[in-house]
Design a protein around this motif. Structure first.
Motif, PDB file in Angstrom:
ATOM      1  N   VAL A 119       0.834  -1.217   0.000  1.00  0.00           N
ATOM      2  CA  VAL A 119       0.000   0.000   0.000  1.00  0.00           C
ATOM      3  C   VAL A 119       0.863   1.259   0.000  1.00  0.00           C
ATOM      4  O   VAL A 119       0.584   2.221  -0.712  1.00  0.00           O
ATOM      5  CB  VAL A 119      -0.940  -0.035   1.220  1.00  0.00           C
ATOM      6  CG1 VAL A 119      -1.777   1.239   1.268  1.00  0.00           C
ATOM      7  CG2 VAL A 119      -1.843  -1.252   1.148  1.00  0.00           C
ATOM      8  N   ASN A 120       1.960   1.249   0.772  1.00  0.00           N
ATOM      9  CA  ASN A 120       2.826   2.428   0.904  1.00  0.00           C
ATOM     10  C   ASN A 120       4.192   2.096   0.323  1.00  0.00           C
ATOM     11  O   ASN A 120       4.798   1.078   0.688  1.00  0.00           O
ATOM     12  CB  ASN A 120       2.952   2.807   2.390  1.00  0.00           C
ATOM     13  CG  ASN A 120       3.699   4.112   2.580  1.00  0.00           C
ATOM     14  OD1 ASN A 120       4.922   4.151   2.492  1.00  0.00           O
ATOM     15  ND2 ASN A 120       2.951   5.186   2.855  1.00  0.00           N
ATOM     16  N   LEU A 121       4.705   2.979  -0.574  1.00  0.00           N
ATOM     17  CA  LEU A 121       5.991   2.721  -1.234  1.00  0.00           C
ATOM     18  C   LEU A 121       7.145   2.825  -0.249  1.00  0.00           C
ATOM     19  O   LEU A 121       8.118   2.069  -0.325  1.00  0.00           O
ATOM     20  CB  LEU A 121       6.201   3.701  -2.385  1.00  0.00           C
ATOM     21  CG  LEU A 121       5.245   3.539  -3.583  1.00  0.00           C
ATOM     22  CD1 LEU A 121       5.505   4.627  -4.622  1.00  0.00           C
ATOM     23  CD2 LEU A 121       5.442   2.160  -4.212  1.00  0.00           C
ATOM     24  N   HIS A 122       7.062   3.768   0.698  1.00  0.00           N
ATOM     25  CA  HIS A 122       8.130   3.907   1.696  1.00  0.00           C
ATOM     26  C   HIS A 122       8.223   2.668   2.581  1.00  0.00           C
ATOM     27  O   HIS A 122       9.323   2.198   2.884  1.00  0.00           O
ATOM     28  CB  HIS A 122       7.885   5.164   2.541  1.00  0.00           C
ATOM     29  CG  HIS A 122       8.926   5.352   3.602  1.00  0.00           C
ATOM     30  ND1 HIS A 122      10.234   5.722   3.319  1.00  0.00           N
ATOM     31  CD2 HIS A 122       8.850   5.207   4.952  1.00  0.00           C
ATOM     32  CE1 HIS A 122      10.924   5.783   4.445  1.00  0.00           C
ATOM     33  NE2 HIS A 122      10.099   5.481   5.470  1.00  0.00           N
ATOM     34  N   GLU A 123       7.068   2.143   3.007  1.00  0.00           N
ATOM     35  CA  GLU A 123       7.059   0.902   3.789  1.00  0.00           C
ATOM     36  C   GLU A 123       7.668  -0.243   2.992  1.00  0.00           C
ATOM     37  O   GLU A 123       8.408  -1.063   3.534  1.00  0.00           O
ATOM     38  CB  GLU A 123       5.626   0.562   4.204  1.00  0.00           C
ATOM     39  CG  GLU A 123       5.031   1.525   5.199  1.00  0.00           C
ATOM     40  CD  GLU A 123       3.607   1.146   5.548  1.00  0.00           C
ATOM     41  OE1 GLU A 123       3.127   0.115   5.021  1.00  0.00           O
ATOM     42  OE2 GLU A 123       2.970   1.863   6.340  1.00  0.00           O
ATOM     43  N   ARG A 124       7.336  -0.317   1.686  1.00  0.00           N
ATOM     44  CA  ARG A 124       7.882  -1.388   0.836  1.00  0.00           C
ATOM     45  C   ARG A 124       9.392  -1.302   0.761  1.00  0.00           C
ATOM     46  O   ARG A 124      10.115  -2.301   0.894  1.00  0.00           O
ATOM     47  CB  ARG A 124       7.259  -1.285  -0.560  1.00  0.00           C
ATOM     48  CG  ARG A 124       7.825  -2.267  -1.595  1.00  0.00           C
ATOM     49  CD  ARG A 124       7.055  -2.122  -2.908  1.00  0.00           C
ATOM     50  NE  ARG A 124       7.593  -2.991  -3.937  1.00  0.00           N
ATOM     51  CZ  ARG A 124       8.584  -2.645  -4.768  1.00  0.00           C
ATOM     52  NH1 ARG A 124       9.135  -1.419  -4.669  1.00  0.00           N
ATOM     53  NH2 ARG A 124       9.035  -3.500  -5.676  1.00  0.00           N
ATOM     54  N   GLN A 125       9.916  -0.091   0.552  1.00  0.00           N
ATOM     55  CA  GLN A 125      11.366   0.091   0.444  1.00  0.00           C
ATOM     56  C   GLN A 125      12.056  -0.288   1.738  1.00  0.00           C
ATOM     57  O   GLN A 125      13.052  -1.016   1.748  1.00  0.00           O
ATOM     58  CB  GLN A 125      11.678   1.539   0.066  1.00  0.00           C
ATOM     59  CG  GLN A 125      13.189   1.855   0.003  1.00  0.00           C
ATOM     60  CD  GLN A 125      13.457   3.317  -0.287  1.00  0.00           C
ATOM     61  OE1 GLN A 125      12.526   4.075  -0.601  1.00  0.00           O
ATOM     62  NE2 GLN A 125      14.697   3.748  -0.166  1.00  0.00           N
ATOM     63  N   ASN A 126      11.524   0.207   2.883  1.00  0.00           N
ATOM     64  CA  ASN A 126      12.138  -0.087   4.176  1.00  0.00           C
ATOM     65  C   ASN A 126      12.085  -1.591   4.480  1.00  0.00           C
ATOM     66  O   ASN A 126      13.042  -2.165   5.000  1.00  0.00           O
ATOM     67  CB  ASN A 126      11.420   0.712   5.259  1.00  0.00           C
ATOM     68  CG  ASN A 126      12.051   0.484   6.627  1.00  0.00           C
ATOM     69  OD1 ASN A 126      13.164   0.918   6.888  1.00  0.00           O
ATOM     70  ND2 ASN A 126      11.326  -0.207   7.494  1.00  0.00           N
ATOM     71  N   PHE A 127      10.948  -2.244   4.120  1.00  0.00           N
ATOM     72  CA  PHE A 127      10.793  -3.677   4.397  1.00  0.00           C
ATOM     73  C   PHE A 127      11.817  -4.496   3.606  1.00  0.00           C
ATOM     74  O   PHE A 127      12.465  -5.405   4.150  1.00  0.00           O
ATOM     75  CB  PHE A 127       9.362  -4.111   4.035  1.00  0.00           C
ATOM     76  CG  PHE A 127       9.093  -5.567   4.252  1.00  0.00           C
ATOM     77  CD1 PHE A 127       9.251  -6.483   3.215  1.00  0.00           C
ATOM     78  CD2 PHE A 127       8.720  -6.029   5.496  1.00  0.00           C
ATOM     79  CE1 PHE A 127       9.001  -7.819   3.427  1.00  0.00           C
ATOM     80  CE2 PHE A 127       8.486  -7.380   5.709  1.00  0.00           C
ATOM     81  CZ  PHE A 127       8.622  -8.276   4.660  1.00  0.00           C
ATOM     82  N   ILE A 128      11.991  -4.165   2.313  1.00  0.00           N
ATOM     83  CA  ILE A 128      12.946  -4.922   1.494  1.00  0.00           C
ATOM     84  C   ILE A 128      14.359  -4.737   2.012  1.00  0.00           C
ATOM     85  O   ILE A 128      15.149  -5.701   2.102  1.00  0.00           O
ATOM     86  CB  ILE A 128      12.832  -4.477   0.019  1.00  0.00           C
ATOM     87  CG1 ILE A 128      11.459  -4.889  -0.542  1.00  0.00           C
ATOM     88  CG2 ILE A 128      13.946  -5.090  -0.826  1.00  0.00           C
ATOM     89  CD1 ILE A 128      11.197  -4.363  -1.937  1.00  0.00           C
ATOM     90  N   THR A 129      14.720  -3.485   2.398  1.00  0.00           N
ATOM     91  CA  THR A 129      16.080  -3.213   2.868  1.00  0.00           C
ATOM     92  C   THR A 129      16.365  -3.960   4.170  1.00  0.00           C
ATOM     93  O   THR A 129      17.416  -4.613   4.326  1.00  0.00           O
ATOM     94  CB  THR A 129      16.265  -1.707   3.074  1.00  0.00           C
ATOM     95  OG1 THR A 129      15.998  -1.031   1.844  1.00  0.00           O
ATOM     96  CG2 THR A 129      17.674  -1.388   3.530  1.00  0.00           C
ATOM     97  N   VAL A 130      15.428  -3.884   5.138  1.00  0.00           N
ATOM     98  CA  VAL A 130      15.632  -4.573   6.416  1.00  0.00           C
ATOM     99  C   VAL A 130      15.709  -6.080   6.203  1.00  0.00           C
ATOM    100  O   VAL A 130      16.516  -6.779   6.820  1.00  0.00           O
ATOM    101  CB  VAL A 130      14.512  -4.197   7.399  1.00  0.00           C
ATOM    102  CG1 VAL A 130      14.618  -5.026   8.684  1.00  0.00           C
ATOM    103  CG2 VAL A 130      14.575  -2.713   7.735  1.00  0.00           C
ATOM    104  N   LEU A 131      14.836  -6.620   5.316  1.00  0.00           N
ATOM    105  CA  LEU A 131      14.848  -8.058   5.051  1.00  0.00           C
ATOM    106  C   LEU A 131      16.186  -8.488   4.459  1.00  0.00           C
ATOM    107  O   LEU A 131      16.753  -9.526   4.837  1.00  0.00           O
ATOM    108  CB  LEU A 131      13.696  -8.435   4.099  1.00  0.00           C
ATOM    109  CG  LEU A 131      13.568  -9.906   3.739  1.00  0.00           C
ATOM    110  CD1 LEU A 131      13.312 -10.740   4.999  1.00  0.00           C
ATOM    111  CD2 LEU A 131      12.423 -10.114   2.745  1.00  0.00           C
TER     112      LEU A 131
END
Length: 864
Positions: A102-114
């Motif tokens: 839903v949120n592009l910033h959340e997607r970016q942060n999630f991929i980086t942390v993962l």
């Protein structure tokens, strides 16, 4: 984002678990179903474990973990496109999941942390990240960059940046107001922290002193409060003492009321018992009270008049009811009850003796007086008047069975012994008259007649020549004998069934126990009251079987001479007609099957006689089989039909007439099969014994006759034997034609057999004429030996031989002659074919044609 992260941390995960990243996602093609992908770090036993979880929101705002995976389970992370503006995200775990962030910033942060956590904690093969901007897959996450710029902290000072980042907790309004007030009073706290600390310490001391003074000031109030509390406690103790006094008074009242209640209950029980005792005594008195009129009828019984008989029956019924009344066993010990029961016993003995004496005299009188006036015709009288007279005493007989079984059994014996004499006279006279009708003098003389010095065989034995049969009886005589048998069986049935029904009714054989139904009911009531075992009545089939056995026993004693007389009468048929067993088997079976009661005495008697008749029938059929095996071949010049083949028609016609539409058809069909099979086995054996007639002719004629006869009978059970007879007839015909027709053109056949041998050795058929022994000249020489005139002469000689072999009864001469004609034409065609194939163009032919052969056979047949 911080709010949902805080909410998930509080409601879904435990205290030792910390959320590193959250991403709100939906399924790619089901965007209405929203969920959260979380990366969670948990520290257990000094070991850090990072997992990937999917959290869903259910009804009423409840969040629950739906799935959880370890980082090792992550295989591929696909961003679908290098552009950071892409919302799609595919992750391959146990299967491929397609999500929409839903949120592009959340997607970016999630991929980086993962990516960071997989590189840090997964030791083996790591997940593949594709279609993701390279700037995201570095150690510098967006959140860390912001913190480094704001706090000026390098990477070496904060190696655990993601883990060390603390959660933000917002201040409440009240806390914020107090904090502003404190800072406003102490503006110097920023420049001089020590002074600020001293100020706070002084404030704390002032507050502690104020608290102590406040406590000391309230000491008087506390003392006053304590005094009031002590006063309240004393007052409560006085109330409690008064309540205890009231409780003791109430307990005394309760005990008194309970004693009064017990006394009232005992009085009610005593009253109820007195009422029950009164009712029970009244009931006993009413049950044991016998009217004076009944007492007079029991002691001074009059069984000769209708009124006296009716009074005796009523008195006996009343006495039986009183003696079988339902009285409690404890009350039976009362003296009054015992005295009354003793009076009942005296009245019962007196009444039973009177009834027994009267009925005994009646039975003896009936046995001495009946049986007179019997005529010369076969007639069995019925005892309807006797039964009607005795039926008036049926209830008294039933009373004896219930109340005095010994007297009842004695009367039953007297009845059977007395009536046995009557039935013995009547049945013997009945069968004597029937036998006289059967055993006529002319029939008796004919069955014992002899012809010459040779004793004649019984009529109908198929293995014996008809000339040796004793004279038989005509169809009209057989119908007359069958009518006599039917009359005998028909007259026996109503007499025996009438007597059986009377015995069942008069002697009450339809009641199993010697007691009445009232007695049975009483016993069941007593057993139920005393908690005894419940009386269960026997199954109805068992009762019926016992009743039938008792009835059959009495009927056997009454009709003791019936079965031997019936068997003797049936045996008298044997002297008249050898087919007697068939007639009796059919007729007796009809009466056994049509009996109203299959277990009645007469039905069982007929069934017993039927067993003997069936044995005689089987014996007669066994004699027929044995006569076939021991038959002798006729000594005439032409054998013709064998005796059992010729006589089988007479036997089968008589048997079909007797068993027509009979239920015993299966018995005849079984013997039919054995008899025909025995005949088929005997024909070839006897065919070899005749010295003048060829065995092929004997087989052919006899099998032909059997086939014709079986076709006429149309017996379904013999359809297989009919086909077998036709097959054996054809085989015998072919064998006779093959042997006696042979090969009229023998030398021609031998010539072409040699030709065939050469062809088998490799010589071509077109080159056979060049062989010296099989040249055209040699063929013409052989053909010249068979002119048409000689061939016709040979056929005339053959016709005479065939005519000498065959008998006239079967009329098979033309059939055999036609078969020989077909055989001759077949041989002619074979020779012509060989000539055309091996000597084509040589213009060589036989001296006669097929038309000539047909003319020869036709002319010879017409001339004879």
């Amino acid at each position: 984002m911080a709010g949902i992260k805080y909410m998930l941390q509080k409601e879904v995960f435990e205290s030792d678990e910390r959320i590193l990243s959250v991403c709100n996602v939906t399924e790619l093609y089901k965007k209405k179903k929203s969920s959260y992908l979380t990366i969670v770090s948990a520290t257990r036993s000094r070991m850090t474990q990072v997992t990937l979880s999917q959290v869903k929101q259910y009804d009423k705002g409840v969040y629950k973990k739906k799935r959880t995976w370890t980082l090792e389970e992550v295989k591929v992370v696909d961003g679908k496109h290098d552009s950071p503006e892409t919302h799609e995200l595919d992750i391959s775990l146990e299967k491929q999941y397609k999500w929409f962030a839903v949120n592009l910033h959340e997607r970016q942060n999630f991929i980086t942390v993962l990516w960071k956590q997989i590189n840090k904690h997964v030791a083996g093969e790591k997940a593949i990240f594709k279609n993701i901007p390279k700037a995201w897959l570095t150690e510098q996450s967006p959140e860390r960059v912001v913190r480094e710029k704001s706090d000026s902290v390098n990477e070496e000072e904060c190696p655990e940046d993601a883990e060390a980042y603390e959660e933000f907790h917002a201040l409440t309004d009240k806390e914020e107001m107090h904090l502003q007030s404190l800072i406003g009073e102490c503006n110097f706290a920023i420049s001089d922290a020590e002074q600020f600390m001293e100020q706070l310490g002084r404030n704390l001391q002032e507050l502690d002193g104020a608290n102590v003074q406040s406590v000391l000031a309230s000491e008087k109030q506390v003392n006053a409060l304590m005094e009031q509390i002590e006063t309240a406690i004393a007052e409560a103790e006085r109330v409690e003492e008064r309540l205890d006094a009231y409780d003791e008074i109430l307990c005394h009242i309760r005990d008194t009321m309970e004693k009064m209640g017990e006394k009232n209950t005992m009085i009610e029980v005593a009253n109820a018992n007195n009422i029950k005792l009164m009712v029970e005594l009244e009931r006993i008195v009413s049950q044991l009270d016998l009217a004076h009129a009944h007492q007079v009828a029991l002691t001074d019984t009059d069984l000769t008049s209708p009124n006296g008989l009716a009074a005796a029956i009523a008195a006996g019924r009343a006495l039986q009811t009183s003696m079988n009344s339902d009285i409690d066993p404890a009350l039976l010990r009362l003296t009054a009850v015992q005295d009354q029961r003793k009076r009942f016993e005296k009245w019962k003995a007196k009444f039973s003796q009177t009834i027994s004496r009267h009925l005994n005299n009646m039975f003896i009188h009936l046995g001495n007086d009946l049986g007179e006036g019997q005529g010369s015709e076969a007639f069995l009288p019925k005892h309807t008047s006797v039964h009607r007279e005795l039926s008036a005493y049926a209830e008294l007989m039933h009373w004896l069975k219930s109340m005095d079984r010994k007297a009842y059994d004695q009367l039953a014996k007297v009845y059977t012994s007395s009536l046995n004499k009557v039935y013995d006279r009547e049945i013997r006279h009945f069968f004597d008259q029937a036998r006289q009708q059967v055993m006529r003098e002319d029939v008796a003389a004919s069955t014992s007649a002899t012809r010459g010095k040779q004793l004649l065989q019984p009529y109908g034995i198929i293995g014996v020549n008809r000339d040796l049969w004793a004279p038989g009886i005509e169809a009209a005589e057989r119908q007359k004998l069958d009518g006599i048998l039917e009359k005998v069986l028909g007259d026996l049935e109503p007499v025996a069934l009438s007597e059986q029904l009377f015995c069942i009714s008069f002697f009450q054989m339809d009641v199993l126990s010697p007691t009445s139904r009232n007695t049975q009911t009483t016993l069941e009531a007593v057993a139920e009251r005393e908690d005894a075992a419940v009386i269960v009545s026997p199954p109805q089939k068992k009762i019926d079987r016992q009743i039938n056995e008792e009835v059959r026993k009495m009927m056997t004693e009454l009709f003791a001479c019936l079965e031997p007389e019936l068997n003797s009468f049936i045996q008298s048929f044997e002297k008249v007609d050898s087919f007697y067993s068939m007639y009796v088997l059919v007729r007796l079976s009809q009466h056994v099957m049509s009996a109203q009661d299959a277990h009645s005495f007469l039905s069982m008697t007929f069934a017993s006689a039927l067993v003997h008749v069936k044995r005689n029938f089987d014996k007669f059929m066994q004699t027929q089989l044995q006569s076939v095996r021991e038959a002798r071949v006729p000594k005439r010049s032409k054998c013709g039909l064998l005796p059992y083949v010729e006589n089988f028609e007479e036997f089968a016609t008589s048997a079909e007439r007797i068993f027509k539409k009979s239920e015993r058809r299966a018995d005849l069909d079984k013997w039919y099969t054995q008899l025909v099979a025995t005949i088929f086995e005997a024909i070839p054996n006897h065919a070899q014994e005749h010295s003048k007639t060829p065995r092929q002719v004997v087989n052919m004629e006899n099998y032909h006759h059997m086939h014709s006869l079986l076709a006429q009978l149309k017996v379904a059970a013999l359809d297989g034997q009919k086909k077998e007879a036709k097959m054996r007839y054809k085989e015998a015909l072919d064998a006779y034609v093959t042997k006696y027709f042979g090969r009229p053109l023998e030398k021609l056949n031998l010539f072409f057999e040699g030709v065939q041998l050469k062809v088998q050795q490799g010589v071509k058929e077109q080159e056979i004429s060049y062989q010296m022994a099989y040249s055209k000249q040699e063929l013409r020489k052989v053909i010249a030996q068979y002119p048409a005139r000689e061939v016709k002469k040979g056929l005339e000689s053959l016709y005479k031989k065939v005519e000498k072999h065959l008998c006239e009864e079967e009329n098979l001469l033309q059939v055999v002659w036609r078969a020989m004609q077909e055989e001759f034409i077949a041989q002619y065609n074979f020779l012509e074919e060989r000539i055309q194939r091996c000597y084509a163009g040589a213009m060589i032919t036989l001296d006669f044609s097929i038309d000539d052969i047909l003319e020869f056979f036709s002319e010879i047949a017409r001339s004879h």
